[in-house]
Design a protein around this motif. Structure first.
Motif, PDB file in Angstrom:
ATOM      1  N   ARG A   1       0.822  -1.230   0.000  1.00  0.00           N
ATOM      2  CA  ARG A   1       0.000   0.000   0.000  1.00  0.00           C
ATOM      3  C   ARG A   1       0.851   1.274   0.000  1.00  0.00           C
ATOM      4  O   ARG A   1       0.450   2.304  -0.551  1.00  0.00           O
ATOM      5  CB  ARG A   1      -0.922   0.021   1.225  1.00  0.00           C
ATOM      6  N   SER A   2       2.001   1.219   0.640  1.00  0.00           N
ATOM      7  CA  SER A   2       2.848   2.425   0.721  1.00  0.00           C
ATOM      8  C   SER A   2       3.110   3.054  -0.646  1.00  0.00           C
ATOM      9  O   SER A   2       3.314   4.268  -0.746  1.00  0.00           O
ATOM     10  CB  SER A   2       4.201   2.075   1.352  1.00  0.00           C
ATOM     11  N   ALA A   3       3.114   2.235  -1.686  1.00  0.00           N
ATOM     12  CA  ALA A   3       3.422   2.753  -3.028  1.00  0.00           C
ATOM     13  C   ALA A   3       2.316   3.659  -3.538  1.00  0.00           C
ATOM     14  O   ALA A   3       2.501   4.365  -4.530  1.00  0.00           O
ATOM     15  CB  ALA A   3       3.630   1.599  -3.998  1.00  0.00           C
ATOM     16  N   ARG A   4       1.173   3.668  -2.861  1.00  0.00           N
ATOM     17  CA  ARG A   4       0.030   4.448  -3.354  1.00  0.00           C
ATOM     18  C   ARG A   4      -0.190   5.709  -2.511  1.00  0.00           C
ATOM     19  O   ARG A   4      -1.303   6.193  -2.363  1.00  0.00           O
ATOM     20  CB  ARG A   4      -1.215   3.551  -3.371  1.00  0.00           C
ATOM     21  N   ALA A   5       0.885   6.228  -1.944  1.00  0.00           N
ATOM     22  CA  ALA A   5       0.815   7.436  -1.111  1.00  0.00           C
ATOM     23  C   ALA A   5       1.180   8.667  -1.943  1.00  0.00           C
ATOM     24  O   ALA A   5       1.771   8.562  -3.012  1.00  0.00           O
ATOM     25  CB  ALA A   5       1.763   7.312   0.073  1.00  0.00           C
ATOM     26  N   THR A   6       0.856   9.826  -1.397  1.00  0.00           N
ATOM     27  CA  THR A   6       1.152  11.088  -2.088  1.00  0.00           C
ATOM     28  C   THR A   6       2.656  11.321  -2.203  1.00  0.00           C
ATOM     29  O   THR A   6       3.150  11.745  -3.236  1.00  0.00           O
ATOM     30  CB  THR A   6       0.542  12.279  -1.297  1.00  0.00           C
ATOM     31  N   GLY A   7       3.361  11.085  -1.084  1.00  0.00           N
ATOM     32  CA  GLY A   7       4.801  11.275  -1.110  1.00  0.00           C
ATOM     33  C   GLY A   7       5.250  12.653  -0.666  1.00  0.00           C
ATOM     34  O   GLY A   7       6.173  13.230  -1.230  1.00  0.00           O
ATOM     35  N   SER A   8       4.612  13.159   0.369  1.00  0.00           N
ATOM     36  CA  SER A   8       5.011  14.458   0.916  1.00  0.00           C
ATOM     37  C   SER A   8       5.538  14.294   2.333  1.00  0.00           C
ATOM     38  O   SER A   8       5.153  13.366   3.032  1.00  0.00           O
ATOM     39  CB  SER A   8       3.785  15.377   1.004  1.00  0.00           C
ATOM     40  N   TRP A   9       6.352  15.251   2.759  1.00  0.00           N
ATOM     41  CA  TRP A   9       6.783  15.307   4.151  1.00  0.00           C
ATOM     42  C   TRP A   9       5.579  15.785   4.973  1.00  0.00           C
ATOM     43  O   TRP A   9       5.268  16.985   5.022  1.00  0.00           O
ATOM     44  CB  TRP A   9       7.977  16.253   4.279  1.00  0.00           C
ATOM     45  N   THR A  10       4.855  14.848   5.548  1.00  0.00           N
ATOM     46  CA  THR A  10       3.637  15.156   6.317  1.00  0.00           C
ATOM     47  C   THR A  10       3.701  14.401   7.647  1.00  0.00           C
ATOM     48  O   THR A  10       2.908  13.485   7.876  1.00  0.00           O
ATOM     49  CB  THR A  10       2.377  14.719   5.547  1.00  0.00           C
ATOM     50  N   PRO A  11       4.628  14.740   8.517  1.00  0.00           N
ATOM     51  CA  PRO A  11       4.878  13.882   9.681  1.00  0.00           C
ATOM     52  C   PRO A  11       3.765  13.837  10.716  1.00  0.00           C
ATOM     53  O   PRO A  11       3.769  12.938  11.562  1.00  0.00           O
ATOM     54  CB  PRO A  11       6.157  14.484  10.283  1.00  0.00           C
ATOM     55  N   ASP A  12       2.799  14.790  10.660  1.00  0.00           N
ATOM     56  CA  ASP A  12       1.698  14.665  11.628  1.00  0.00           C
ATOM     57  C   ASP A  12       0.345  14.558  10.941  1.00  0.00           C
ATOM     58  O   ASP A  12      -0.685  14.861  11.536  1.00  0.00           O
ATOM     59  CB  ASP A  12       1.705  15.802  12.660  1.00  0.00           C
ATOM     60  N   SER A  13       0.349  14.076   9.715  1.00  0.00           N
ATOM     61  CA  SER A  13      -0.930  13.907   9.024  1.00  0.00           C
ATOM     62  C   SER A  13      -1.650  12.669   9.560  1.00  0.00           C
ATOM     63  O   SER A  13      -1.137  11.552   9.447  1.00  0.00           O
ATOM     64  CB  SER A  13      -0.676  13.782   7.519  1.00  0.00           C
ATOM     65  N   ARG A  14      -2.797  12.881  10.150  1.00  0.00           N
ATOM     66  CA  ARG A  14      -3.619  11.783  10.687  1.00  0.00           C
ATOM     67  C   ARG A  14      -2.766  10.800  11.488  1.00  0.00           C
ATOM     68  O   ARG A  14      -2.821   9.596  11.273  1.00  0.00           O
ATOM     69  CB  ARG A  14      -4.336  11.057   9.560  1.00  0.00           C
ATOM     70  N   ILE A  15      -1.974  11.353  12.399  1.00  0.00           N
ATOM     71  CA  ILE A  15      -1.070  10.501  13.179  1.00  0.00           C
ATOM     72  C   ILE A  15      -1.697  10.095  14.508  1.00  0.00           C
ATOM     73  O   ILE A  15      -1.316   9.075  15.089  1.00  0.00           O
ATOM     74  CB  ILE A  15       0.299  11.199  13.401  1.00  0.00           C
ATOM     75  N   ALA A  16      -2.672  10.871  14.996  1.00  0.00           N
ATOM     76  CA  ALA A  16      -3.303  10.565  16.294  1.00  0.00           C
ATOM     77  C   ALA A  16      -4.452  11.554  16.496  1.00  0.00           C
ATOM     78  O   ALA A  16      -4.599  12.501  15.728  1.00  0.00           O
ATOM     79  CB  ALA A  16      -2.285  10.716  17.424  1.00  0.00           C
TER      80      ALA A  16
END
Ligand code: FAD
Length: 401
Positions: A156-171
């Motif tokens: 599934r990882s291959a189908r990600a946007t690919g941005s530096w988003t370290p707190d996107s929907r993290i908790a």
């Protein structure tokens, strides 16, 4: 209290959600007919490269992919448990931040796995989290085998946007433990530093790009939000020193319509090449990869390695019977690459990011809640058409400056 939808907006305005801000090109006269600003209209220090037009048409969409973000309200599970005679270190549940946090999260997991100095380690999973954990375990001195049902680029990882988003929907703010923000910051800082190694390589697995966020027209009502909204945690202020702040562009400095144009720069992962690089690095260090599917946690104890780092992503819901994992569906329409389009845009809850392996177009209607609780990994063509049409409308109104 500020409604979460407004908070989401604010995060975007500040460039923290990584969904892409849109950008400008306050530029001087250029060759080849590129949009250009009269040199006198924008101060030299405010000038940027020209904005080239995106060809936003459905006939240029060469693929539509769907993926599920593995979201946990309390944040990713990075903890050890004993299963039979095997130490299992879990490393899953990274929501919309898996690529961004991969090295930091892997570092924490490998610390736990190496506590007894094992000579061999098994890693379950061959996505962003599994591969980075595997490479880190090799660096820590272990002989490592990866076992997975799907390998990148099928994971599934291959189908990600690919941005530096370290707190996107993290908790969720109120569900993450008191220590989680500190742990998150450690993971984010470790990861950020590690990506430095992948900058400047021949095929640009990781690179910086400009992002533009458009609030046009400025007074448009918020799009309708589907269902109740959750308070997704925002920790980006903890690492403000790492990335540039979004800047408001001077009026008329870009070909984008409206006055509300903000620009920043962000790291992006060209996932096709980056994933390939990780696989090659792991194999070059003597790593072993085996296709294998596990039915339950007890199956992990049948492996010859007695220390296992468990990175099944959304698969943890079935493998670990872990219902704390919630799917957050995300769909990408892939437009044919345009190397001259070297930026990303966020406009009317549609995100566009130009990558080397395709132009990512994604609907995010309703912000972070879009796709929440939806485990349907089937393509919705109408969603893709609406997102592409939104961008077509934008570019149709743009004029060279
Ligand atoms: C549309 C979208 C956009 C995103 N954009 C970004 C972004 O811009 N930046 C970012 O940082 N993150 C982004 N993410 C989030 C990111 O993609 C995920 O957090 C990340 O891919 C999770 O990686 P993973 O390795 O845990 O999971 P996966 O990639 O799902 O890997 C899991 C691995 O475990 C294996 N596995 C699972 N179950 C079993 C089993 N029972 N037996 C054997 N093997 C098993 C799978 O085959 C696979 O190899 C996005 C996600 C989506 C959906």
């Amino acid at each position: 209290m500020i409604p979460p939808s407004i908070l989401d907006r604010r995060r975007l305005m500040l460039g923290s959600a990584g969904l892409g801000l849109l950008g400008l090109g306050g530029c001087a006269t250029t060759s080849a007919g590129a949009p250009a600003l009269a040199p006198s209209s924008v101060p030299f220090a405010e000038q940027y490269p020209p904005i080239r037009p995106l060809h936003a048409r459905m006939d240029r969409v060469f693929d539509i992919t769907v993926c599920l973000r593995p979201f946990r309200a309390q944040g990713p599970r990075i903890e050890a448990e004993t299963v039979g005679d095997t130490l299992v270190v879990h490393n899953y549940g990274h929501g919309g931040s898996g690529w961004s946090l991969s090295w930091g999260s892997g570092t924490l997991a490998v610390r736990k796995a190496m506590a007894g100095s094992p000579r061999e380690i098994a890693v379950v999973g061959c996505g962003a989290i599994g591969l980075s954990s595997a490479i880190l375990a090799q660096e820590a001195g272990a002989r490592v085998s990866v076992y997975a049902k799907d390998l990148l680029p099928d994971a599934r990882s291959a189908r990600a946007t690919g941005s530096w988003t370290p707190d996107s929907r993290i908790a969720l703010t109120d569900k993450a433990g008191a220590q989680f923000p500190v742990q998150w910051e450690e993971m984010a800082r470790i990861s950020f530093k590690r990506f430095r190694r992948y900058l400047g390589l021949a095929d640009s697995p990781v690179e910086w790009s400009d992002r533009y966020f458009l609030s046009d027209p400025p007074n448009e009502p918020e799009p309708a939000r589907a269902g109740p909204e959750l308070d997704f945690a925002s920790y980006i202020d903890r690492i403000r020193d790492l990335t540039p702040r979004a800047e408001i562009l001077p009026a008329g400095a870009s070909p984008f319509p409206g006055a509300g144009v903000r620009r920043t720069s962000q790291m992006q992962f060209n996932v096709a090449d980056y994933g390939h690089t990780l696989m090659a690095d792991f194999l070059a260090r003597g790593g072993h990869i085996e296709h294998r599917e596990f039915q339950s946690l007890a199956d992990l104890a049948t492996l010859k390695e007695k220390v296992v780092i468990n990175c099944p992503g959304y698969g943890a819901r079935a493998l670990c019977r872990d219902e704390s994992i919630v799917p957050v569906r995300g769909q990408i329409a892939w437009l044919i690459p345009q190397p001259e389009v070297n930026y990303g845009v966020y406009y009317k809850d549609v995100s566009m990011l130009s990558r080397r392996d395709g132009i990512v177009v994604q609907a995010l209607w309703g912000g972070d809640m879009f796709g929440y609780g939806n485990d349907q990994e089937v393509v919705d063509r109408a969603e893709a058409e609406k997102a592409v049409k939104t961008l077509a409308e934008l570019y149709g109104r743009m004029k060279p400056v």
